[in-house]
Write an enzyme that holds these catalytic residues in place. Structure first.
Site, PDB file in Angstrom:
ATOM      1  N   HIS A 147       0.833  -1.206   0.000  1.00  0.00           N
ATOM      2  CA  HIS A 147       0.000   0.000   0.000  1.00  0.00           C
ATOM      3  C   HIS A 147       0.867   1.255   0.000  1.00  0.00           C
ATOM      4  O   HIS A 147       2.086   1.194   0.136  1.00  0.00           O
ATOM      5  CB  HIS A 147      -0.938   0.002   1.219  1.00  0.00           C
ATOM      6  CG  HIS A 147      -0.242  -0.040   2.544  1.00  0.00           C
ATOM      7  ND1 HIS A 147       0.371   1.059   3.106  1.00  0.00           N
ATOM      8  CD2 HIS A 147      -0.052  -1.067   3.417  1.00  0.00           C
ATOM      9  CE1 HIS A 147       0.889   0.724   4.273  1.00  0.00           C
ATOM     10  NE2 HIS A 147       0.676  -0.563   4.484  1.00  0.00           N
ATOM     11  N   CYS A 163       3.318  -4.816   6.776  1.00  0.00           N
ATOM     12  CA  CYS A 163       2.958  -4.574   5.371  1.00  0.00           C
ATOM     13  C   CYS A 163       4.157  -4.001   4.610  1.00  0.00           C
ATOM     14  O   CYS A 163       5.228  -3.778   5.175  1.00  0.00           O
ATOM     15  CB  CYS A 163       1.769  -3.624   5.285  1.00  0.00           C
ATOM     16  SG  CYS A 163       0.216  -4.342   5.899  1.00  0.00           S
TER      17      CYS A 163
END
Length: 361
Positions: A147, A163
């Protein structure tokens, strides 16, 4: 003729040559070897196709390089820097795939994140405070995605909760090229091949040319030049940093983020400078109502900063117990507090535009 048997037809119209047993065996062996060669070539071609072309477009992430490698449909590869999990946070390794593409995603902290930091909101909608940025690619591992970010300075470091963060312009390019089902591999080792980066420009090597002795001449000395007076250069004095103001809550504060700021002198200094700028600004407001309104705005701004940075730097109860995790959290917090000085200055300038100051009409 040796090795040839003649067989006459029923009506004796011609002679048909037929190979003997020895010749037949030789021809069979040659045909068999040819079939083996053709089969081997086909098998090698299939193996090469499986090795080079079976994957198609794909993504590979190297934890050692801290880079994401995107292989396009034409076989070309582009690489982008990423931020990976901070020390102490498990990072998934192996094969996965893109499960979902989200544009303008909403960030929802996991149950573990909310348990470690109860101040986290249940959800953060799309916007400048969203830590996922504008694009997210959910992977097969729970709560793991590729992301964007609202903290570009963290890219290339170990700063995430597991992440893989990317710069806003980079995640947009990957998001556009990616499709649901695209394979993703995360590797610990380097995928760059170990080739060192060359500098942008290489110095030009000059080869000395031998000059005959008869041609060599003594260098002529340039004529003396009159001295030109150089005017003095005025150097502006450095702008002093705002004087720090200690946080009066340090004697009794228990929140992990505030406790870390109070206990580390370098962090307390940065925080004290932002606090000093705010207090001097509030002291210069003549109108009591305007002063109270500005103070409320600054308090809310500080609260939002604490909530975001506590999650960003993974500061929670017990962080100080692990030296590696504590060092990473302090480094992250140092960068955040240093940036907060300029953010506070901008916020004060905005508030000053609509506030009645002392000595102003």
């Amino acid at each position: 003729m040796h090795g040839i048997t003649t067989i006459r037809g029923d009506r004796g119209r011609g002679v048909i040559p037929r190979p003997t047993t020895a010749v037949t065996a030789v021809l069979a062996r040659c045909l068999f070897r040819a079939l083996l060669a053709i089969t081997g070539m086909a098998g090698a071609g299939a193996a090469l196709a499986m090795e080079t072309g079976s994957g198609g477009p794909s993504i590979a992430i190297s934890l050692a390089d801290r880079r994401l490698y995107l292989t396009d449909t034409d076989g070309g590869t582009r690489s982008f820097p990423v931020a990976i999990g901070r020390p102490g946070v498990p990072i998934p390794v192996g094969d996965s795939s893109i499960q979902r593409k989200r544009r303008d995603p909403t960030w929802r902290p996991t149950a573990n994140q909310r348990r470690d930091n109860p101040a986290l909101p249940r959800a953060v909608p799309p916007g400048p405070n969203n830590p996922l940025g504008k694009f997210a690619l959910d992977l097969g591992w729970p709560a793991i995605a590729i992301h964007g970010t609202n903290d570009p300075e963290s890219i290339g470091t170990r700063a995430s909760g597991g992440c893989f963060r990317m710069l806003p312009e980079d995640i947009e390019a990957v998001f556009t090229a990616a499709e649901v089902g695209m394979p993703v591999r995360v590797a610990r080792d380097s995928l760059s091949g170990g080739a060192p980066e060359r500098p942008a420009s290489q110095p030009v090597k000059t080869v000395p040319v031998a000059v005959p002795a008869a041609v060599k001449t003594a260098p002529s000395s340039p004529p003396p030049q009159p001295a030109v007076p150089v005017p003095p250069v005025a150097i502006a004095p450095p702008v002093p940093s705002p004087a720090p103001v200690a946080d009066p809550r340090c004697a009794t504060v228990t929140a992990p983020l505030r406790r870390m700021i109070c206990d580390v002198p370098a962090l307390a200094l940065l925080d004290g400078r932002a606090r000093g700028a705010q207090e001097r600004f509030l002291a210069g407001i003549d109108d009591p109502a305007a002063r109270a309104a500005a103070a409320y705005e600054l308090i809310q701004e500080e609260r939002r900063f604490h909530e975001r940075i506590a999650a960003l730097c993974w500061i929670r109860s017990g962080t100080e117990g692990d030296p590696a995790v504590a060092a990473a959290a302090q480094s992250c917090l140092t960068t955040a507090l240093d940036r907060r000085l300029s953010d506070v200055a901008e916020r004060i300038a905005t508030l000053r535009g609509g506030t009645r100051m002392a000595g102003r009409p």
